[in-house]
Design a protein around this motif. Structure first.
Motif, PDB file in Angstrom:
ATOM      1  N   LYS A   1       0.888  -1.171   0.040  1.00  0.00           N
ATOM      2  CA  LYS A   1      -0.082   0.116  -0.171  1.00  0.00           C
ATOM      3  C   LYS A   1       0.614   1.308   0.073  1.00  0.00           C
ATOM      4  O   LYS A   1       0.345   2.191  -0.467  1.00  0.00           O
ATOM      5  CB  LYS A   1      -0.964  -0.006   1.042  1.00  0.00           C
ATOM      6  N   SER A   2       2.154   1.377   0.386  1.00  0.00           N
ATOM      7  CA  SER A   2       2.684   2.492   0.500  1.00  0.00           C
ATOM      8  C   SER A   2       4.122   2.389  -0.232  1.00  0.00           C
ATOM      9  O   SER A   2       4.748   1.071  -0.517  1.00  0.00           O
ATOM     10  CB  SER A   2       3.257   2.784   1.920  1.00  0.00           C
ATOM     11  N   SER A   3       4.521   3.498  -0.773  1.00  0.00           N
ATOM     12  CA  SER A   3       5.778   3.560  -1.521  1.00  0.00           C
ATOM     13  C   SER A   3       6.622   4.935  -1.153  1.00  0.00           C
ATOM     14  O   SER A   3       5.805   5.734  -0.641  1.00  0.00           O
ATOM     15  CB  SER A   3       5.781   3.369  -2.749  1.00  0.00           C
ATOM     16  N   ILE A   4       7.914   5.198  -1.602  1.00  0.00           N
ATOM     17  CA  ILE A   4       8.426   6.537  -1.552  1.00  0.00           C
ATOM     18  C   ILE A   4       9.068   6.841  -2.996  1.00  0.00           C
ATOM     19  O   ILE A   4       9.478   5.879  -3.812  1.00  0.00           O
ATOM     20  CB  ILE A   4       9.545   6.364  -0.530  1.00  0.00           C
ATOM     21  N   ASP A   5       8.920   8.038  -3.488  1.00  0.00           N
ATOM     22  CA  ASP A   5       9.690   8.412  -4.659  1.00  0.00           C
ATOM     23  C   ASP A   5      10.749   9.323  -4.215  1.00  0.00           C
ATOM     24  O   ASP A   5      10.833  10.230  -3.373  1.00  0.00           O
ATOM     25  CB  ASP A   5       8.635   9.435  -5.512  1.00  0.00           C
ATOM     26  N   VAL A   6      12.105   9.221  -4.828  1.00  0.00           N
ATOM     27  CA  VAL A   6      13.058  10.057  -4.571  1.00  0.00           C
ATOM     28  C   VAL A   6      13.589  10.572  -6.072  1.00  0.00           C
ATOM     29  O   VAL A   6      13.496   9.497  -6.923  1.00  0.00           O
ATOM     30  CB  VAL A   6      14.239   9.406  -3.896  1.00  0.00           C
ATOM     31  N   ALA A   7      14.035  11.817  -6.246  1.00  0.00           N
ATOM     32  CA  ALA A   7      14.376  12.371  -7.332  1.00  0.00           C
ATOM     33  C   ALA A   7      15.819  13.158  -7.263  1.00  0.00           C
ATOM     34  O   ALA A   7      15.619  13.823  -6.201  1.00  0.00           O
ATOM     35  CB  ALA A   7      13.354  12.820  -8.262  1.00  0.00           C
ATOM     36  N   TYR A   8      16.342  13.397  -8.358  1.00  0.00           N
ATOM     37  CA  TYR A   8      17.442  14.304  -8.206  1.00  0.00           C
ATOM     38  C   TYR A   8      17.650  14.782  -9.666  1.00  0.00           C
ATOM     39  O   TYR A   8      17.480  14.070 -10.595  1.00  0.00           O
ATOM     40  CB  TYR A   8      18.921  13.732  -8.011  1.00  0.00           C
ATOM     41  N   SER A   9      17.804  15.923  -9.825  1.00  0.00           N
ATOM     42  CA  SER A   9      17.894  16.700 -11.197  1.00  0.00           C
ATOM     43  C   SER A   9      18.886  17.857 -11.086  1.00  0.00           C
ATOM     44  O   SER A   9      19.119  18.629 -10.141  1.00  0.00           O
ATOM     45  CB  SER A   9      16.506  17.597 -11.467  1.00  0.00           C
ATOM     46  N   TYR A  10      19.563  17.854 -12.214  1.00  0.00           N
ATOM     47  CA  TYR A  10      20.593  19.059 -12.545  1.00  0.00           C
ATOM     48  C   TYR A  10      20.096  19.816 -13.694  1.00  0.00           C
ATOM     49  O   TYR A  10      19.693  19.257 -14.605  1.00  0.00           O
ATOM     50  CB  TYR A  10      21.978  18.336 -12.671  1.00  0.00           C
ATOM     51  N   LEU A  11      20.162  21.297 -13.354  1.00  0.00           N
ATOM     52  CA  LEU A  11      19.471  22.001 -14.742  1.00  0.00           C
ATOM     53  C   LEU A  11      20.782  22.979 -15.039  1.00  0.00           C
ATOM     54  O   LEU A  11      21.313  23.640 -14.139  1.00  0.00           O
ATOM     55  CB  LEU A  11      18.520  22.738 -14.360  1.00  0.00           C
ATOM     56  N   ASP A  12      21.139  22.885 -16.114  1.00  0.00           N
ATOM     57  CA  ASP A  12      22.094  23.987 -16.652  1.00  0.00           C
ATOM     58  C   ASP A  12      21.644  24.881 -17.529  1.00  0.00           C
ATOM     59  O   ASP A  12      20.981  24.542 -18.702  1.00  0.00           O
ATOM     60  CB  ASP A  12      23.212  23.086 -17.343  1.00  0.00           C
ATOM     61  N   PHE A  13      21.747  26.030 -17.303  1.00  0.00           N
ATOM     62  CA  PHE A  13      21.196  27.337 -18.080  1.00  0.00           C
ATOM     63  C   PHE A  13      22.227  27.983 -19.013  1.00  0.00           C
ATOM     64  O   PHE A  13      23.509  27.983 -18.608  1.00  0.00           O
ATOM     65  CB  PHE A  13      21.082  28.492 -16.909  1.00  0.00           C
TER      66      PHE A  13
END
Length: 470
Positions: free
Chosen positions: A414-426
């Protein structure tokens, strides 16, 4: 001497009208940690309650009651190199280098809840941060006559519903209530005005007035900037629509539309001339000669609508492929007209002239096992700023590329976790923005400055969310 500045609403209008500190414009581009893990390519995946934001028709795929709560931490890094910013007299603006003007980190929450009423209808509600920025250059940097600081905060509530016509066609709609609060500060170029007026009849009249009031005109030899502080807030309302076509269990297509939101930001402008010189009488005379008094301020603005098309395909038991194209009608942001109710001042007109933009995202899921799904994505997002002469210090935006990684881990059935990492280059963001109104002019507002330099920026995002199915 007629001394004025651009009030809060320059930045509020700049800030409110686009589709992030992350997506182009000031739109906060991570409304879901699971979507962040694919660089927002998963609009047609509809695997959790955050589909309320991306495509409400996707709620038709969610069983029972589902809940998601998450937060994204934004870690910005930006540097500015001045290339000869000037006063309205086209003499150097002076001042210090801009440093540490972005916060170490900013956290934005999100929350979504969906509930299946029956086989056809599902309802839900989302809460997320649609826009946001925080920049503080300080009161002494070279571009202070354009901006010293800006802060924009917002939150949106988005009740939604979906209707499943049959196994192939689903529709969704929602209503958005959006609260926006903004503040801005800016220096007032008193030193430039005093120097420009030296030896003129106007300057002689000011000296005569200072003497008549018991002040010391010698204080004019060491004049400092004045400062203006502004704030405003408003509620605005809009809607969003969605459609999802399910070809089969492996493939589906989505279309979604999010409307513009009309805001009338109302607030106050407060002027501070108390530190212009060491003589209070001189300060009072200079304040009066600027023809500026504390007053209300108002700007009517309209955020741009967005239109998204996306696709999801389960390639096999291990791999999911997905893509998204989002078009944003930033051209709604032409020149900004700022009003000063209760005064005789005319509107302030800010040159803006944003262009429409497109974001393209591709992403994938890899189902490592029954408990762990790995995610990745890549996107390219255009900036709405058309060129360096229309790039303002309150909005040092440019095209950017985003690379994301993420995962979903099931803690239980019934349960879960989400993890995310992002790198943005302008891309490097040069600006050469001139306010066309001299502070000695009548009938218009501005410091007449030119802010000239280059911004170099990148961002890192770290997100975590918890999901539960009742």
């Amino acid at each position: 001497m007629k001394q004025k500045i651009l009030p809060l609403f320059i930045a509020a209008a700049l800030a409110a009208l686009s589709t992030s500190a992350l997506a182009s414009g000031y739109r906060f581009g991570s409304q879901s940690v699971s979507a962040q893990g694919t660089a927002d390519a998963n609009g047609a995946e509809a695997n959790d309650a955050s589909t309320i934001f991306y495509n409400p028709a996707g709620m038709s795929r969610l069983e029972g009651t589902q809940f998601m709560v998450g937060a994204t931490v934004v870690v910005p890094h930006s540097t500015y190199t001045d290339a000869g910013s000037t006063r309205f007299t086209r003499t150097p603006a002076g001042g210090t280098a801009a440093s540490d003007y972005v916060p170490d980190s900013v956290t934005a929450p999100s929350l979504y809840l969906s509930h299946q009423l029956n086989d056809r209808w599902t309802v839900g509600v989302g809460m997320f941060v649609p826009y946001g920025t925080k920049i503080n250059y300080g009161n002494t940097w070279t571009g202070r006559y354009a901006l010293s600081d800006i802060k924009l905060e917002s939150v949106a509530f988005n009740p939604s519903a979906s209707f499943k016509l049959n196994e192939h066609h689903s529709f969704g709609f929602g209503i958005s209530a959006e609260y926006m609060k903004a503040s801005l500060g800016q220096a007032v170029d008193i030193p430039g005005s005093v120097a420009a007026l030296a030896g003129t009849p106007t300057s002689a009249a000011l000296v005569k007035q200072i003497i008549a009031l018991g002040g010391n005109p010698a204080a004019l030899a060491a004049v400092h900037d004045g400062h203006g502080s502004n704030s405003g807030k408003d509620w605005g309302f809009g809607f969003n629509l969605g459609y999802m076509f399910t070809l089969d269990e492996s493939t589906r297509f989505g279309l979604s539309y999010r409307s513009s939101v009309v805001h009338s930001l109302e607030g106050n402008t407060i002027w501070d001339f108390s530190s212009v010189t060491t003589d209070p009488v001189v300060n009072k005379v200079l304040a009066a000669s600027s023809h500026r008094a504390n007053s209300a301020a108002l700007v009517d603005l309209r955020t741009p609508e967005t239109l998204s098309g996306n696709v999801f395909h389960r390639l096999n038991d291990r791999w999911d492929l997905m893509a998204d194209v989002t078009w944003t009608r930033n051209s709604r942001m032409g020149d900004v007209h700022i009003q000063f109710p209760g005064t005789t001042e005319g509107d302030e007109v800010i040159r803006q002239q944003w262009k429409n933009t497109t974001r393209v995202s591709i992403g994938a899921n890899y189902h490592y096992n029954d408990s762990l799904t790995l995610r990745g994505g890549l996107s390219h997002d255009q900036s709405p700023v058309p060129n360096d002469t229309l790039r303002h210090a309150g909005f040092p935006d440019s095209d950017r590329t985003q690379f994301s990684l993420g995962l979903n881990y099931k803690l239980s059935p019934k349960s879960s976790i989400d993890v995310a990492y992002s790198y943005l280059d302008f891309k490097d963001a040069p600006l050469n923005y001139t306010n066309n109104c001299s502070p000695l002019s009548t009938g218009c507002t501005g410091n007449g400055e030119t802010t000239r330099g280059t911004f170099k920026t990148n961002l890192q995002l770290v997100g975590i969310a918890y999901n539960y199915k009742f």
